[in-house]
Design a protein around this motif. Structure first.
Motif, short mmCIF file in Angstrom:
data_model
loop_
_atom_site.label_atom_id
_atom_site.label_comp_id
_atom_site.label_asym_id
_atom_site.label_seq_id
_atom_site.Cartn_x
_atom_site.Cartn_y
_atom_site.Cartn_z
N PRO A 1 6.97 -7.04 11.91
CA PRO A 1 6.30 -6.09 12.35
C PRO A 1 6.35 -5.13 11.92
CG PRO A 1 6.95 -6.67 14.52
CD PRO A 1 7.23 -7.57 13.30
N ILE A 2 6.25 -3.81 11.02
CA ILE A 2 5.85 -2.78 9.94
C ILE A 2 5.73 -1.04 10.53
CG2 ILE A 2 6.15 -4.32 8.27
CD1 ILE A 2 4.03 -4.21 7.82
N ILE A 3 6.23 -0.41 10.39
CA ILE A 3 5.39 0.87 9.97
C ILE A 3 5.24 1.33 8.41
CG2 ILE A 3 6.18 3.30 10.48
CD1 ILE A 3 7.22 3.55 11.85
N LYS A 4 3.96 1.71 8.05
CA LYS A 4 3.43 2.08 6.65
C LYS A 4 2.94 3.77 6.78
CE LYS A 4 0.54 -0.91 5.35
NZ LYS A 4 1.07 -1.68 4.01
N PHE A 5 3.32 4.16 5.74
CA PHE A 5 2.97 5.59 5.13
C PHE A 5 3.22 5.74 3.72
CE2 PHE A 5 7.74 5.15 6.90
CZ PHE A 5 8.47 5.58 5.35
N GLU A 6 2.68 7.24 3.44
CA GLU A 6 2.86 7.17 2.71
C GLU A 6 3.31 8.24 2.13
OE1 GLU A 6 -0.49 7.68 0.30
OE2 GLU A 6 -1.48 5.75 0.21
N SER B 1 3.31 4.92 -1.61
CA SER B 1 2.93 3.71 -0.10
C SER B 1 4.79 3.05 0.31
CB SER B 1 2.04 2.71 -0.26
OG SER B 1 2.18 1.91 1.62
N CYS B 2 4.19 3.25 1.43
CA CYS B 2 6.00 2.75 2.03
C CYS B 2 5.83 1.46 2.94
CB CYS B 2 7.18 4.06 2.44
SG CYS B 2 7.52 4.73 0.75
N ASP B 3 6.83 0.54 2.99
CA ASP B 3 6.47 -0.52 4.10
C ASP B 3 8.10 -0.38 4.66
OD1 ASP B 3 3.67 -0.58 3.36
OD2 ASP B 3 3.88 -2.78 3.43
N VAL B 4 7.71 -0.21 6.40
CA VAL B 4 9.42 -0.36 7.04
C VAL B 4 10.18 -1.10 7.55
CG1 VAL B 4 10.61 1.20 8.28
CG2 VAL B 4 9.03 2.31 6.45
N SER B 5 10.26 -2.29 8.20
CA SER B 5 10.56 -3.39 9.09
C SER B 5 12.06 -3.54 9.05
CB SER B 5 10.45 -4.87 8.22
OG SER B 5 11.01 -5.27 6.87
N ILE B 6 12.71 -3.50 9.97
CA ILE B 6 13.58 -4.29 10.95
C ILE B 6 14.19 -5.39 10.51
CG2 ILE B 6 15.05 -3.77 12.65
CD1 ILE B 6 13.72 -0.97 12.72
N ASN B 7 15.86 -5.72 10.31
CA ASN B 7 16.44 -6.42 9.63
C ASN B 7 15.99 -7.40 8.86
OD1 ASN B 7 18.59 -5.63 11.46
ND2 ASN B 7 18.40 -6.95 12.83
N ASN B 8 15.40 -7.23 7.72
CA ASN B 8 14.43 -7.39 6.70
C ASN B 8 15.58 -8.43 5.72
OD1 ASN B 8 12.71 -9.27 4.90
ND2 ASN B 8 11.25 -7.60 5.55
N ARG C 1 2.00 10.95 5.49
CA ARG C 1 1.08 11.21 5.88
C ARG C 1 0.87 9.44 5.42
NH1 ARG C 1 -1.70 12.42 0.26
NH2 ARG C 1 -1.71 11.17 -1.18
N LYS C 2 -0.32 9.17 6.56
CA LYS C 2 -1.04 8.08 6.48
C LYS C 2 0.19 7.08 7.68
CE LYS C 2 -4.66 8.57 3.05
NZ LYS C 2 -5.25 6.97 1.46
N LEU C 3 -0.03 7.96 8.50
CA LEU C 3 1.54 6.29 9.11
C LEU C 3 0.31 5.76 10.36
CD1 LEU C 3 3.57 9.52 10.85
CD2 LEU C 3 4.09 7.86 9.44
N GLN C 4 0.94 4.63 9.93
CA GLN C 4 0.43 3.16 10.60
C GLN C 4 1.30 2.85 11.37
OE1 GLN C 4 -2.33 1.49 8.03
NE2 GLN C 4 -3.21 0.17 10.12
N PHE C 5 1.50 2.57 12.79
CA PHE C 5 2.72 1.57 13.48
C PHE C 5 1.36 -0.03 13.37
CE2 PHE C 5 5.11 -0.41 17.24
CZ PHE C 5 5.76 -0.44 17.08
#
Length: 453
Positions: free
Chosen positions: A116-121, A128-135, A105-109
């Motif tokens: 750049p991240i995607i946030k969701f719960e 709450s989760c934060d997703v990034s690329i090649n970190n 839920r609460k998907l946010q790009f």
């Protein structure tokens, strides 16, 4: 009872509440597994690995801490690199996959962020989760903080307590112009470097290079070199018999931490905080920090000269300084009792879980308070070993280092370290049983705070 003794008991009670339990670890573990299942459906990410970092990997998360995840792109045995636009495109694919799969839920790009991240719960519990690329930089920074915890266990305790205190005073939110959690952790590092006698060394004595610049080439080789150098230097520091041990209690360190940064709003105009050298540094004398465009400078010791406090605003810096000052005054006041200490150090939703004494007299609290502080059995050997479970597609295995074995987090109330045998394989009965038990336990609770940022 002295102010320090009363505060020491309260701080230990707070740690009992905010330290993560085994079920908190199992739930985050399962969240990563579920997320990886969604990523596996993205054709453009075929061969990518899903790897946690941040406070979960460094073992500096609280029961309500967030979860940071990096999607590492395949590049054979070499460290992968990708431009910002390519990362934005890939995260768009991930966003579509998450929406198709459901369960979030609460998907946010946020494509135009510095990273750049995607946030969701997650739905239950709401982490709450934060997703990034090649970190990979974020992963290495998390590892260093974990290794530092192995030098002295008071570092981890102090970080957890400072984070909760900062949230209680609304100064732990980079979105509103205050401090992010990474900056707070570095302030604790700096405090333990500059107290007397010092508890931690300047970080240049652990790793003399700039980690971010060294992450080039074969990943297993590069990481092995960084880990090997750091392990040798940490062990050398711990074995140094000429080093005078610091016997300060947790309460003494907490109060001196507040005192050290009470004038930060005025001092920040001339000096920056440098955990790499373990010193206050004159901004005008450091050309790497010029031109001066920030209200507060806390240099990232692993990615110099980046400023981890770049989001702090002028008005909020004054609030941050006031929080340090007022808390220090309250904690050192002679008329503090247990309840007033709790109200000063934690948020109301956390305070309700802390056992309060019937009397508001601190001396009575000390005499009547006989709580014991049990140690939770270790769930694992280290977050670093846990992380390797998510690198199931790495062409070349990563080397074992002394750091992973020699710097485990010390046992403490409700602390969690992670081991291979508990994780097993994605979807295994071990994970499913752990999460099922955790979910059942969660459902029995009346209330659970939101995930912390």
């Amino acid at each position: 009872m002295s102010t320090f003794n009363a505060l020491e008991i309260v701080l230990k009670d707070i740690l009992l509440v905010i330290n993560p339990s085994r079920e908190d670890w199992a739930i985050r573990n399962q969240l990563i597994v579920d997320f990886r299942t969604a990523v596996d459906c993205v054709e453009s990410l075929r061969g990518a690995t899903v790897e946690p970092f941040g406070s979960f990997l460094s073992n500096l998360y609280t029961r309500w801490g967030d979860l940071d995840i990096s999607i590492e792109l395949p590049n054979g045995a070499y460290i992968s690199s990708a431009g910002k636009k390519h990362k934005q495109t890939l995260l768009g694919h991930v966003l579509n996959a998450l929406r198709s799969k459901g369960g979030w839920r609460k998907l946010q790009f946020i494509p135009n962020a510095r990273v750049p991240i995607i946030k969701f719960e997650s739905y239950h519990p709401n982490i709450s989760c934060d997703v990034s690329i090649n970190n990979l930089k974020g992963q290495m920074k998390s590892k260093f903080l974990f290794w530092i915890s192995g030098i002295d266990g008071r570092f981890r305790d102090l970080v957890l307590l400072v984070k909760e205190w900062a949230r209680a005073h609304d100064i732990n939110n980079s979105k509103t112009g205050t401090l992010n959690s990474y900056s707070l952790s570095l302030l604790v590092v700096f405090h333990l470097q500059t107290c007397r006698p010092a508890i931690l060394p300047p970080l240049k004595e652990i790793y003399p290079g700039n980690v971010a610049d060294d992450l080039i080439g074969v990943r297993a080789v590069v990481e092995g070199q960084i880990e090997g150098t750091s392990a040798a230097n940490i062990n050398r520091f711990k074995r140094d018999r000429s080093r005078v041990p610091n016997q300060s209690s947790l309460s003494e360190l907490f109060i001196s931490f507040l005192a050290k940064f009470a004038d930060i709003s005025s001092r920040a105009s001339e000096q920056g905080i440098c955990p790499y050298t373990g010193q206050w540094v004159d901004i005008d004398s450091n050309m790497r920090w010029m031109p001066r465009t920030y209200e507060l400078f806390v240099e990232d010791p692993f990615e110099q000269p980046e400023n981890t406090a770049r989001g702090v605003r002028s008005r909020q810096l004054k609030r941050i300084s006031e929080a340090f000052q007022t808390t220090h005054q309250r904690l050192t006041s002679a008329n503090q009792d247990q309840n007033s200490l709790i109200d000063t150090l934690v948020r109301p939703q956390i305070a309700q879980f802390i056992t309060r004494a019937p009397s508001r007299n601190s001396s009575a609290y000390g005499r009547n308070h006989s709580r014991t502080y049990p140690s939770v059995p270790n769930v694992a050997n280290s977050p670093l070993q846990f992380q390797t479970q998510f690198q199931n597609r790495r062409p070349q295995s990563r080397p074992n280092t002394n750091l992973q074995r020699s710097a485990p987090v010390q046992a403490r109330p409700n602390s969690v370290t992670m081991q291979r045998s508990t994780y097993a394989r994605p979807g295994s009965s071990t994970v499913q049983r752990s999460v099922q038990q955790a979910t059942q336990s969660q459902s029995q609770r009346v209330w659970r705070p939101r995930s912390d940022r």
